[in-house]
Scaffold this active site. Structure first.
Site, mmCIF file in Angstrom:
data_model
loop_
_atom_site.group_PDB
_atom_site.id
_atom_site.type_symbol
_atom_site.label_atom_id
_atom_site.label_comp_id
_atom_site.label_asym_id
_atom_site.label_seq_id
_atom_site.Cartn_x
_atom_site.Cartn_y
_atom_site.Cartn_z
ATOM 1 N N SER A 1 45.086 23.096 -11.351
ATOM 2 C CA SER A 1 45.649 22.436 -12.460
ATOM 3 C C SER A 1 46.827 22.348 -13.139
ATOM 4 C CB SER A 1 44.512 22.926 -13.615
ATOM 5 O OG SER A 1 43.181 22.740 -13.221
ATOM 6 N N LEU B 1 25.018 36.318 -3.358
ATOM 7 C CA LEU B 1 25.741 37.620 -4.100
ATOM 8 C C LEU B 1 24.681 38.250 -4.977
ATOM 9 C CD1 LEU B 1 29.146 36.348 -4.947
ATOM 10 C CD2 LEU B 1 28.663 37.798 -2.949
ATOM 11 N N GLU C 1 39.535 14.372 -15.066
ATOM 12 C CA GLU C 1 39.877 13.322 -13.904
ATOM 13 C C GLU C 1 39.140 12.270 -13.281
ATOM 14 O OE1 GLU C 1 43.173 13.689 -13.070
ATOM 15 O OE2 GLU C 1 43.724 15.843 -13.776
#
Lengths: 388, 260
Positions: free
Chosen positions: A96, A343, A368
Site C-alpha cells: 500500500s 494452521l 480501491e
C-alpha cells in the site's frame, strides 16, 4: 519467511524476461531480509510503518517504478506487477505504501500535473524525500466518490479548500496531499502541502487490518492554495478514477503475493505438523485445501500476467483491471482463510503470517473499489446496463 | 583503476538438493541458483571502491547459460561490464582448470585488483583465488575482513584462528579473497536492473581464451568420484523439559563431553 521461493506450478518464469525476474528477485530478497524480520513489531502497534525503511525502498526504486523520467526506473508493467506482488508477500501495508506513493500520487502528477509540479515533486517522491497521500474518500462517500462534499472555491487568484477526507494511507506522514474537491466546474485535484495553515491529519486507531500501515483522516479548514497547486490536466471524476485503475492494477498482483505467502507457509507447516501419527499434509482434507490454493494462485498469476501484457501494449480497459482485482483479492482472501484454518490454533498468533494477511485482505477487498463495485463495473460491461 | 571480481553461481541456499544419476554431483534441473554469497561481498567491496572514486568493475563468471542471471544481477548492482565464460568443454575442470580460465581473462584485462570470495558454498575448496593469483603472478591474501587502499598499496585485515586478525599489506596489482560479512551487500535496484540491459556482457569460450587444452575433465588432476548425503545418525538425543531445564541439561551434557 526464510527461504520463500515463490509459487510457480506452470513454469510461468519461462514467460518472464531477465529484467522482470531480476526485479522480482531483488525485491523478494529485500522483503525477506529487511522487512519481514520486523513485521511482528509493527503489527503489534496500532497503525505504524517502519519509516526508516523508506530511504532503502526509494534506493531500490520502488516508488513509481513503472513511470519514466524524473528518477523513476521506467520498468514495464510485468516487472512493476511482480514488484507489487513481492511487496505484498511481505505485507499489504508495504505494498500500500508503494501503491499510494507511485500509483496515486506520482502517477497523477506525471499524467495531469504542470511541468513545474512534476519538477518539484516527482524527483522528491521517487527518492522518498517527500511522502505523498491521496485524498478522495470521505466519511460519507466511499464507493460513491462523485458525491464528495469537499469543496474548493475561488479565492482571489487561488483557491480555498474545505472538507474532510477519511481512510487516507500515509496522511499524517505526508508532505503533500493530493486532495480531490468539488468546484463550480466539477471535480478537480489539488496538491496541498501538509504544512499549510488549516490542514490537519489525525491517525485512525483500532484497525484490525493493515496494522503495519498508517491510516489517517484529513481535515481541511479554509486551506488557501495558489492556482499553481491545481493539477491542470485533471478534469472531472475520471481523473481520480484513472489513478485508481493504476493502483488497482498493482493490487491485482499484490494479492497474489499475499496468497503465495500463506500457501508457502501452510505447505511447510502441514508437512511438519504431525497428526495421529503422520503429517497433516497426508490427510485428504488438507490436500483438498492445498490443491484449491495452488489452483487459484496459478489462475490468478495467469490473469495478472495477461492484464500486464495488455497494459504494456496500451490495450487495457479499466474493466479488465476490475476483473483482475476482484478475482485475485477474492481468491487471496480464500487462500488466507484456508491457510489459517490448517494452521489450527497456531494460526491465530502473529508468529504465523496467514491471519495477518487474511485481515489485511479484508481491507484490500474493500479499498480501491470494493468487491461489489467491481462486480457492478463488470456487470455493466457485460450488459450495457448500469446497476451501480 | 580496473577491478575484476570473480563470481560463481551456486545452488540457492534454500534449494532442495538431490544427487544426480552417476552420483558425482547434484541434479541441477529446476533448482534456483544465486551468486555465491562470499562473492557478493567481493562485489560489494569493488562497488564501494567505485563509489569512492574512479573504478571500472568487471565481473567474470564461468558456467552454463543460467550464469547470465548472476552476471545481470551483478550489473544491476552496479558493475560496469561482464564476461561470461560459457563452454561445455570446461565442465569437469578441477580448481586449477578454473583458475587457468580466470587467469587467461585476467591476463587479457590486466586489472589493478582482483577480488573474489574466500570459497564457494557448493564445492568449498577455497583453492581458486590463490591459484589464480599464482598463475597471473601477483600477490594475494585470503580471508580479508577489511580492505583499505592507499595509492598502490592495499592493507587488509585477515581473519586467523582464535578470532584474531592479522594485518597484511600488498602491492597492486594483487588479489584479495574476502571473508563474508566484511560489508553490507547492496540490493540490485530497479533502475540498476534497467541500466544493466545496456551494459556489455561478453561471452567467451576456453578456445577464445587460449586455454582449451588445459580445461575439462581430461585435464583435471582431481576428480569427484562420489558425493553422498551424510548417513542418518542414530545417536541423536532429544532434550525435553522447560526452557530452563533444557538449558541446564544441555550444559551438563556439554560438560560431560568435555567440550566446556
Amino acid at each position: 519467511m526464510a527461504g520463500f521461493d515463490g509459487v510457480d506450478f506452470l513454469r510461468l518464469d519461462a514467460l518472464l524476461s531477465d529484467e522482470e525476474k531480476l526485479a522480482r528477485d531483488s525485491v523478494r530478497e529485500f522483503v525477506s531480509r529487511e522487512f519481514l524480520p520486523r513485521i511482528q513489531e509493527f503489527v503489534r502497534q496500532d497503525g505504524a510503518f517502519p519509516m526508516d525503511l523508506v530511504p532503502q525502498l526509494a534506493e531500490l526504486g520502488l516508488f513509481g517504478a513503472n513511470l519514466h523520467g524524473y528518477g523513476c526506473a521506467g520498468m514495464n508493467n510485468v516487472a512493476y506487477g511482480l514488484v507489487m506482488q513481492e511487496l505484498e508477500r511481505g505485507d499489504s501495508g508495504l505494498r500500500s505504501f508503494a501503491s499510494v506513493q507511485g500509483g496515486l500520487v506520482m502517477y497523477p502528477i506525471r499524467t495531469y500535473g504542470s511541468d513545474e509540479q512534476k519538477d518539484r515533486w516527482l524527483p522528491e517522491l521517487a527518492a522518498g524525500r517527500a511522502i505523498g497521500c491521496f485524498g478522495l474518500t470521505e466519511p460519507d462517500f466511499g464507493s460513491h466518490a462523485g458525491g464528495m462534499l469537499c469543496r474548493a472555491v475561488r479565492h482571489g487568484d487561488g483557491w480555498l479548500l474545505n472538507g474532510t477526507k477519511r481512510w487516507i494511507t500515509n496522511g499524517s506522514v505526508a508532505d503533500v496531499a493530493l486532495v480531490w474537491a468539488r468546484t463550480d466546474a466539477g471535480i478537480r485535484g489539488f496538491l496541498v502541502e501538509t504544512d499549510r495553515k488549516g490542514f490537519e491529519a489525525r491517525d485512525m486507531k483500532g484497525k484490525f487490518s493493515l496494522r503495519a500501515s498508517i491510516t489517517s483522516e484529513l481535515f481541511l479548514q479554509d486551506v488557501e492554495l495558489p492556482e499553481a497547486n491545481r493539477l491542470p490536466g485533471a478534469e472531472g471524476l475520471k481523473a481520480p478514477l484513472s489513478c485508481l485503475t493504476q493502483a488497482r492494477y498493482g493490487i491485482a498482483w499484490g494479492a497474489i503475493g499475499a496468497a503465495m505467502a500463506c500457501y508457502d507457509e501452510v505447505v511447510r507447516y502441514t508437512r511438519d505438523r504431525m497428526v495421529q501419527g503422520g503429517p497433516l499434509a497426508g490427510k485428504q482434507l488438507t490436500q483438498e485445501k492445498l490443491v484449491f490454493m495452488l489452483s487459484e494462485i496459478t489462475k490468478a498469476q495467469l490473469l495478472a500476467l495477461r492484464v500486464a501484457q495488455l497494459k504494456d501494449q496500451g490495450e487495457l480497459h479499466h474493466s479488465m483491471v476490475s476483473l483482475a482485482k476482484r478475482n485475485n483479492v477474492d481468491i487471496a482472501l480464500s487462500v488466507a482463510r484456508l491457510a489459517r484454518d490448517l494452521l489450527g490454533a497456531n494460526g491465530i498468533v502473529d508468529d504465523y503470517q496467514a491471519m495477518r494477511h487474511m485481515l489485511n485482505l479484508e481491507t484490500v477487498r474493500t479499498y480501491e473499489g470494493t468487491h461489489d463495485v467491481h462486480t457492478l463495473i463488470l456487470g455493466k460491461e457485460i450488459t450495457g446496463l448500469s446497476a451501480l | 583503476m580496473k577491478i575484476m571480481v570473480c563470481l560463481k553461481q551456486v545452488p540457492h541456499q534454500d534449494a532442495r538438493l538431490d544427487i544426480n544419476g552417476d552420483g558425482t554431483w547434484i541434479q541441477e534441473d529446476n533448482i534456483k541458483f544465486e551468486i555465491n554469497s562470499y562473492d557478493t561481498y567481493a562485489l560489494e567491496e569493488a562497488l564501494l571502491i567505485k563509489d569512492a572514486g574512479e573504478a571500472e568493475v568487471l565481473v567474470v563468471s564461468i558456467g552454463p547459460d543460467r550464469v547470465t542471471q548472476a552476471l545481470r544481477t551483478a550489473l544491476g548492482m552496479g558493475a560496469d561490464r561482464a564476461i561470461h565464460v560459457n563452454d561445455p568443454e570446461i565442465q569437469g575442470s578441477d580448481s586449477l582448470g578454473m583458475a587457468k580460465v580466470l587467469a587467461a581473462v585476467a591476463k587479457e584485462e590486466n586489472p589493478d585488483l582482483i577480488l573474489a570470495g574466500l570459497m564457494s558454498e557448493d564445492a568449498n575448496y577455497a583453492a581458486v583465488p590463490p591459484m589464480l593469483a599464482e598463475l597471473v603472478g601477483i600477490p594475494h591474501t585470503t580471508a580479508a575482513v577489511k580492505v583499505e587502499r592507499s595509492n598502490g598499496t592495499l592493507t587488509c585485515d585477515r581473519e586467523i584462528e582464535g578470532g584474531a586478525n592479522e594485518v597484511v599489506t600488498l602491492e597492486a596489482p594483487c588479489l584479495v579473497a574476502v571473508q563474508s560479512g566484511l560489508n553490507q551487500v547492496r540490493y540490485a535496484s530497479l533502475k540498476g536492473i534497467m541500466a544493466a540491459k545496456k551494459k556489455p556482457l561478453d561471452v567467451k569460450t576456453a578456445a577464445d581464451l587460449g586455454v582449451a587444452d588445459q580445461v575439462g575433465a581430461g585435464a583435471a588432476k582431481v576428480s569427484v568420484t562420489q558425493i553422498a548425503p551424510p548417513p542418518k545418525g542414530d545417536t541423536a538425543e532429544l532434550v525435553e523439559g522447560s526452557p530452563d531445564e533444557i538449558a541446564a541439561k544441555l550444559v551438563t551434557k556439554i560438560k560431560e563431553l568435555g567440550l566446556l
